[in-house]
Design an enzyme around this catalytic site. Structure first.
Site, PDB file in Angstrom:
ATOM      1  N   HIS A 442      18.858  49.275  90.459  1.00  0.00           N
ATOM      2  CA  HIS A 442      19.871  50.225  90.003  1.00  0.00           C
ATOM      3  C   HIS A 442      19.244  51.295  89.116  1.00  0.00           C
ATOM      4  CE1 HIS A 442      20.660  49.739  85.642  1.00  0.00           C
ATOM      5  NE2 HIS A 442      20.206  48.514  85.804  1.00  0.00           N
ATOM      6  N   CYS A 443      19.925  52.452  89.060  1.00  0.00           N
ATOM      7  CA  CYS A 443      19.578  53.535  88.124  1.00  0.00           C
ATOM      8  C   CYS A 443      20.874  53.933  87.424  1.00  0.00           C
ATOM      9  CB  CYS A 443      18.908  54.694  88.855  1.00  0.00           C
ATOM     10  SG  CYS A 443      19.928  55.466  90.139  1.00  0.00           S
ATOM     11  N   GLN A 444      21.053  55.210  87.134  1.00  0.00           N
ATOM     12  CA  GLN A 444      22.278  55.630  86.452  1.00  0.00           C
ATOM     13  C   GLN A 444      23.416  55.878  87.435  1.00  0.00           C
ATOM     14  OE1 GLN A 444      22.111  55.610  83.121  1.00  0.00           O
ATOM     15  NE2 GLN A 444      24.273  56.056  82.818  1.00  0.00           N
ATOM     16  N   PHE A 471      24.417  52.404  86.984  1.00  0.00           N
ATOM     17  CA  PHE A 471      24.809  51.891  85.678  1.00  0.00           C
ATOM     18  C   PHE A 471      26.143  52.477  85.232  1.00  0.00           C
ATOM     19  CE2 PHE A 471      24.461  51.700  80.964  1.00  0.00           C
ATOM     20  CZ  PHE A 471      24.278  50.331  80.830  1.00  0.00           C
TER      21      PHE A 471
END
Length: 490
Positions: A442-444, A471
């Site tokens: 995952h990232c933002q 996120f």
């Protein structure tokens, strides 16, 4: 392209101004021309000269000169190309020590500049101001439109010295080029340069080299221009503070510099290759692509949308969707010693080519039609999941959650039990990842993690999923969040 200003006096045209923006690199360049003589100069030209050529042809100008504020680290300069194609005179810094002198000046019309030097393009005056800090050789150009009869300057081209809301980071030479001790030295030079800048007239327009999204600073404003007075009132770095306090604040929380910055410094110092109009083949059959894929020196990248890629892609390919973040991550993740085969829609090929060449990725063997995927017997896939699905899995022992965001993002809040492997370091740290667990990346917002997921699949990790909502989605779904320092890695 951003804006166009033509300044007049008593009905006569004297100075022309236009600014240009590369949105993928958040890089600004500027053309200034004397309407009286038809001479034009470009400040910090990008490698793709097309926009400047089009403007010059439309307005009837001659591309007579190019000037650079410093040896750039984040894109390939177009100055040498201008000199080769149009015989443009180059105006380059002669400040700093021998470590940072231009090395490609032989045989070209080059003017090496020191603090206080003045040069003219037609009736437009440029005065050199040495502004070290970001780099030792950094200079700025103060513009005065003498052709209009003005005796006072109009503005200053600051390059990577002063931005809107920020100043240039002094740690790139140390972090990207491994020149130890240069961060502290640069911070001291930046403080001193700012004191000189603050003596300039408040009315001066500030034309910076970058805007929001660049890795050359940490707190850019989104507005492309400012004034000296506005920055004195609002830029954190121009507030009254001790030199020690300034050092600490300037060096704190700077983003990780992309890996390709060290390459760009060497390229722009030694001289970029002069581009020729070579035709790159467009491959439309899988057998032709296989010829490239069987070579150990070829990397195949797929520029389709990440959801299309997730639904089916060729084994071993890396997904770099052609979006605003394409160029940055191409430079960070691709091997400059490798040749590229690029899966892309035909109408995007020239734009992608320019983007890759803008950071020196010139080894493009072929572009490939996405239709070749229809000829494949089997395609790899990966699963996109949402936050609710991750909440069901994240604390299980057979799941390894990977956060590919930058350090500051991680520190501000992350998923408990997640492991921090920033996207730019993911390939190097792949050996630390468990082979017996499901990997959830995952990232933002889901864009960087899609790239990371494809990279892991290409490295042989097959049990991997992507958090499509990132996120942001995790927080909106009420997932637990914790704050903390950098995770210790084995």
């Amino acid at each position: 392209m951003m804006d166009k200003w033509i300044f007049s006096r008593n009905g006569g045209r004297h100075m022309f101004f236009r600014s240009y923006a590369d949105e993928q690199l958040s890089q600004y360049s500027y053309m200034i021309a004397c309407q009286k003589t038809g001479e034009a100069i470009v400040i910090d030209p990008a490698r793709d000269l097309t926009p400047y050529i089009e403007t010059a042809r439309k307005e009837g100008f001659r591309l007579m000169a190019a000037a650079e504020t410093h040896i750039h680290a984040d894109f390939v300069s177009g100055a040498r190309q201008m000199a080769s194609d149009y015989g443009a005179a180059l105006y380059l810094s002669n400040e700093g020590d021998e470590e940072w002198k231009y090395e490609f000046t032989d045989g070209l019309s080059v003017n090496l500049l020191k603090d206080g030097d003045v040069f003219m393009v037609g009736k437009v005056e440029f005065k050199v101001m040495h502004t070290p800090g970001h780099t030792p050789e950094s200079i700025s150009f103060i513009l005065t439109d003498r052709g209009s009869g003005s005796a006072v300057p109009m503005g200053i081209f600051t390059g990577d010295f002063v931005f809107v809301g920020d100043v240039g980071r002094p740690d790139l030479l140390e972090k990207a080029v491994q020149l130890q001790g240069t961060a502290e030295t640069g911070a001291g030079q930046m403080y001193d340069s700012i004191q000189v800048f603050k003596q300039l007239p408040d009315h001066l327009i500030v034309w910076p080299g970058h805007g929001a999204g660049s890795a050359c600073g940490k707190s850019f404003g989104a507005v492309p221009i400012s004034t000296v007075g506005y920055e004195k009132a609002n830029n954190w770095a121009l507030k009254e503070m001790s030199k020690e306090g300034f050092h600490e604040e300037l060096l704190k929380d700077q983003p990780e510099p992309p890996a390709y910055f060290s390459v760009m410094k060497k390229v722009n110092k030694g001289g970029p290759n002069v581009l020729a109009n070579e035709t790159i083949p467009y491959v439309e059959h899988l057998t032709d692509l296989r010829a490239y894929m069987n070579r150990s020196d070829v990397t195949v990248i797929d520029t389709r949308d990440s959801r299309e890629f997730a639904a089916g892609h060729l084994k071993g390919t890396i997904n770099l969707p052609y979006t605003r973040i394409f160029t940055n991550w191409a430079g960070w993740l691709l091997d400059y010693e490798h040749t590229l085969a690029v899966i892309a829609a035909e109408e995007q090929t020239e734009s992608i080519r320019r983007s890759l060449q803008s950071i020196g990725l010139d080894r493009i063997a072929a572009f490939v039609s996405p239709s070749v995927l229809k000829e494949a017997d089997a395609l790899e896939k990966y699963r996109n999941i949402d936050a609710e699905r991750l909440k069901e899995q994240y604390s299980k022992e057979d799941v390894y959650v990977i956060d590919v965001r930058q350090q500051r993002e991680w520190d501000e809040g992350h998923i408990p039990t997640a492991h921090h492997h920033m996207l730019g370091d993911l390939e190097e740290e792949a050996g630390q990842l468990p082979k017996d667990k499901k990997l959830i990346v995952h990232c933002q917002t889901g864009a960087r993690s899609a790239i990371g997921t494809s990279l892991l699949q290409a490295k042989g990790f097959k049990n991997v999923e992507n958090l499509l909502t990132g996120f942001d989605g995790w927080e909106k779904a009420g997932g637990p969040v914790e704050q903390g320092d950098k995770e210790e890695k084995k």
